[in-house]
Motif scaffolding. Structure first.
Motif, mmCIF file in Angstrom:
data_model
loop_
_atom_site.group_PDB
_atom_site.id
_atom_site.type_symbol
_atom_site.label_atom_id
_atom_site.label_comp_id
_atom_site.label_asym_id
_atom_site.label_seq_id
_atom_site.Cartn_x
_atom_site.Cartn_y
_atom_site.Cartn_z
ATOM 1 N N ALA A 190 8.466 27.034 -33.841
ATOM 2 C CA ALA A 190 9.527 25.930 -33.486
ATOM 3 C C ALA A 190 9.844 25.329 -34.981
ATOM 4 O O ALA A 190 9.207 24.988 -35.801
ATOM 5 N N ASP A 191 11.319 24.863 -34.871
ATOM 6 C CA ASP A 191 11.830 23.928 -35.883
ATOM 7 C C ASP A 191 11.371 22.799 -35.281
ATOM 8 O O ASP A 191 11.136 22.229 -34.287
ATOM 9 N N TYR A 192 11.313 21.666 -36.113
ATOM 10 C CA TYR A 192 10.986 20.192 -35.710
ATOM 11 C C TYR A 192 12.341 19.401 -36.164
ATOM 12 O O TYR A 192 12.103 18.166 -35.946
ATOM 13 N N PHE A 193 13.194 19.749 -36.639
ATOM 14 C CA PHE A 193 14.491 19.071 -36.727
ATOM 15 C C PHE A 193 15.489 19.982 -36.699
ATOM 16 O O PHE A 193 15.504 21.040 -36.733
ATOM 17 N N SER A 201 2.305 28.954 -34.696
ATOM 18 C CA SER A 201 2.575 29.147 -35.980
ATOM 19 C C SER A 201 1.429 30.181 -36.388
ATOM 20 O O SER A 201 0.401 30.540 -35.759
ATOM 21 N N SER A 202 1.926 30.779 -37.733
ATOM 22 C CA SER A 202 0.922 31.649 -38.467
ATOM 23 C C SER A 202 0.607 31.030 -39.826
ATOM 24 O O SER A 202 1.444 30.555 -40.372
ATOM 25 N N LYS A 203 -0.495 31.315 -40.200
ATOM 26 C CA LYS A 203 -1.093 30.785 -41.474
ATOM 27 C C LYS A 203 -0.419 31.182 -42.660
ATOM 28 O O LYS A 203 -0.139 30.895 -43.671
ATOM 29 N N GLN A 204 -0.024 32.613 -42.354
ATOM 30 C CA GLN A 204 0.675 33.567 -43.449
ATOM 31 C C GLN A 204 1.948 33.908 -42.755
ATOM 32 O O GLN A 204 1.993 34.561 -41.435
ATOM 33 N N GLY A 205 3.135 33.697 -43.403
ATOM 34 C CA GLY A 205 4.317 34.417 -43.149
ATOM 35 C C GLY A 205 5.292 33.299 -42.212
ATOM 36 O O GLY A 205 6.297 33.709 -41.526
ATOM 37 N N GLU A 206 4.838 32.110 -42.030
ATOM 38 C CA GLU A 206 5.624 31.173 -41.340
ATOM 39 C C GLU A 206 5.922 29.826 -41.965
ATOM 40 O O GLU A 206 4.826 29.307 -42.644
ATOM 41 N N ALA A 207 6.926 29.594 -42.222
ATOM 42 C CA ALA A 207 7.646 28.458 -42.946
ATOM 43 C C ALA A 207 7.180 27.117 -42.257
ATOM 44 O O ALA A 207 7.112 26.059 -42.995
ATOM 45 N N ASN A 208 6.952 27.212 -40.874
ATOM 46 C CA ASN A 208 6.811 26.091 -40.277
ATOM 47 C C ASN A 208 5.226 25.584 -39.957
ATOM 48 O O ASN A 208 4.963 24.725 -39.250
ATOM 49 N N GLY A 254 15.063 27.754 -30.332
ATOM 50 C CA GLY A 254 14.686 27.550 -28.809
ATOM 51 C C GLY A 254 13.428 26.667 -28.618
ATOM 52 O O GLY A 254 13.287 25.990 -27.783
ATOM 53 N N GLY A 255 12.366 26.964 -29.656
ATOM 54 C CA GLY A 255 11.181 26.219 -29.696
ATOM 55 C C GLY A 255 11.600 24.628 -29.748
ATOM 56 O O GLY A 255 10.844 23.985 -29.188
ATOM 57 N N TYR A 256 12.477 24.274 -30.693
ATOM 58 C CA TYR A 256 12.875 23.048 -30.921
ATOM 59 C C TYR A 256 13.494 22.311 -29.820
ATOM 60 O O TYR A 256 13.100 21.100 -29.335
ATOM 61 N N CYS A 257 14.318 23.036 -29.090
ATOM 62 C CA CYS A 257 14.848 22.836 -27.973
ATOM 63 C C CYS A 257 13.934 22.295 -26.799
ATOM 64 O O CYS A 257 13.931 21.477 -26.038
ATOM 65 N N ALA A 258 12.928 23.321 -26.421
ATOM 66 C CA ALA A 258 12.071 22.899 -25.404
ATOM 67 C C ALA A 258 11.127 21.882 -25.844
ATOM 68 O O ALA A 258 11.020 21.135 -24.700
ATOM 69 N N LEU A 259 10.656 21.576 -27.092
ATOM 70 C CA LEU A 259 10.010 20.421 -27.306
ATOM 71 C C LEU A 259 10.750 19.195 -27.193
ATOM 72 O O LEU A 259 10.306 18.046 -26.576
ATOM 73 N N LYS A 260 11.893 19.312 -27.637
ATOM 74 C CA LYS A 260 13.024 18.216 -27.547
ATOM 75 C C LYS A 260 13.090 17.738 -25.940
ATOM 76 O O LYS A 260 13.258 16.676 -25.616
#
Length: 373
Positions: A270-273, A314-321, A247-253
């Protein structure tokens, strides 16, 4: 009982206690040698494990919203995709239909705290349909505000997920109502939806060649439907969007592809792709160009910068993004403005997003008051 109901969870928990008692009572009778004894003990263990696993799975589903109904769980379509047909008098049915009022425990009457309505949205351009919720602020119902128009924010939950997660898990309308009542933000309409428009398929808010035109639905159908039913502002860039994960990817898009409508957007974890997997199918008809266009970092680097404000969490620890978030921010150039909400710790979960939403709501209000660039 509904799949997401608390009564089902309590019934299963009670079942675990009953099964556990039966296992303890029957175990001495099954404690004998031979194949019969071993089979009995294995059977008792399997029954106990199944009862416990049922509680865990139903609880996880309530928390993360993987399936909203029994129909979805067993692979049957729980919603329909249909074209809007003209009625006998030559008129099309309304693009947005109010189905009722959703009680969510707001602190006051609708004139004091606002109200949430259940809605169905039908896209006249795409033929896609969606159910969701609309929060209307108290001023929408108050005397003296009958002609007032209100800004709008579209909130999108993750995938898989149900729009009600924005109410039950993320407490979005509750947070908005509290902020409006405390006069921290302007009265604002919030539209609460999920990213998936087609049962059983994750379209990633993408216009699929020869398939569902999901981005067009959110960029054109949904705003037109909401504006036709409610008193919404129509100033350029006066709408916002926010979402978590997909949903974050969608919102930015939305903001990056339709800045004339969406002037600000926030992507939480958010994802970015748009990932392609068995749930998405082929989103691009094997087109490298369309794949690039759906990569938001690539768009920042290779397309004219849209005049929008974007917030990334995002989070410095625990977030792949986390690293992609830094890459996205580094790629931005004026007139695009990028703010970051970075936590030392956190996770890709409802608790983290629920804590972030109150601050994000304040940010959206500030950015949507900026004059268009």
């Amino acid at each position: 009982m509904a799949l997401t109901s608390s009564s089902l969870l309590w019934a299963l928990a009670l079942g675990v206690l009953v099964v556990s008692g039966l296992v303890l009572w029957l175990w001495p009778r099954a404690a004998r040698g031979g194949i019969a004894g071993w089979s009995a003990r294995i059977g008792l263990l399997l029954v106990a494990q199944f009862a416990l696993l049922s509680v865990l799975l139903v609880g996880a589903n309530r928390t993360f919203g993987f399936y909203s109904s029994w129909a979805e769980l067993f692979g049957r379509a729980s919603s329909q995709q249909s074209l809007n047909e003209a009625t006998g008098d030559g008129k099309r049915p309304p693009a947005l239909t109010v189905k009722g009022v959703e009680s969510i425990g707001l602190k006051g009457t609708k004139e004091v705290a606002g109200q949430v309505e259940r809605v169905d949205i039908r896209g006249p351009l795409t033929g896609l349909t969606m159910s969701g919720y609309v929060y209307l602020p108290p001023q929408y119902y108050q005397r003296g505000h009958e002609q007032e128009k209100f800004p709008v924010v579209v909130a999108v939950t993750g995938q898989p997920g149900i729009s009600k997660n924005l109410i039950t898990q993320l407490k979005v309308p509750q947070s908005v109502s509290a902020a409006v009542m405390a006069k921290k933000i302007r009265p604002t309409i919030y539209v609460l939806v999920r990213p998936s428009l087609v049962p059983g398929r994750d379209t990633n808010c993408t216009d699929v060649p020869g398939g569902p035109q999901a981005l067009t639905f959110f960029n054109q159908d949904l705003p037109l439907a909401v504006a036709a039913r409610y008193r919404t502002t129509d100033a350029p860039g006066s709408w916002g969007a926010v979402g978590n994960s997909t949903g974050g990817y969608c919102a930015l898009k939305f903001a990056m592809t339709n800045p004339a409508r969406y002037g600000a957007a926030a992507g939480l974890s958010a994802d970015y792709f748009a990932r392609q997997d068995r749930d998405t199918g082929d989103l691009y008809d094997r087109s490298a160009k369309l794949r690039r266009e759906s990569d938001l970092i690539w768009r920042l680097k290779n397309r004219p910068a849209p005049p929008v404000s974007l917030l990334l969490s995002s989070s410095k620890q625990g977030e792949a993004n986390y690293k992609p978030t830094l890459d996205f921010a580094a790629a931005a150039k004026a007139p695009t403005r990028v703010a970051q909400l970075i936590r030392e710790e956190g996770g890709h979960n409802f608790q983290t997003w629920r804590e972030e939403y109150p601050e994000v709501i304040l940010w959206l209000d500030r950015e949507l008051q900026r004059p268009a660039s």
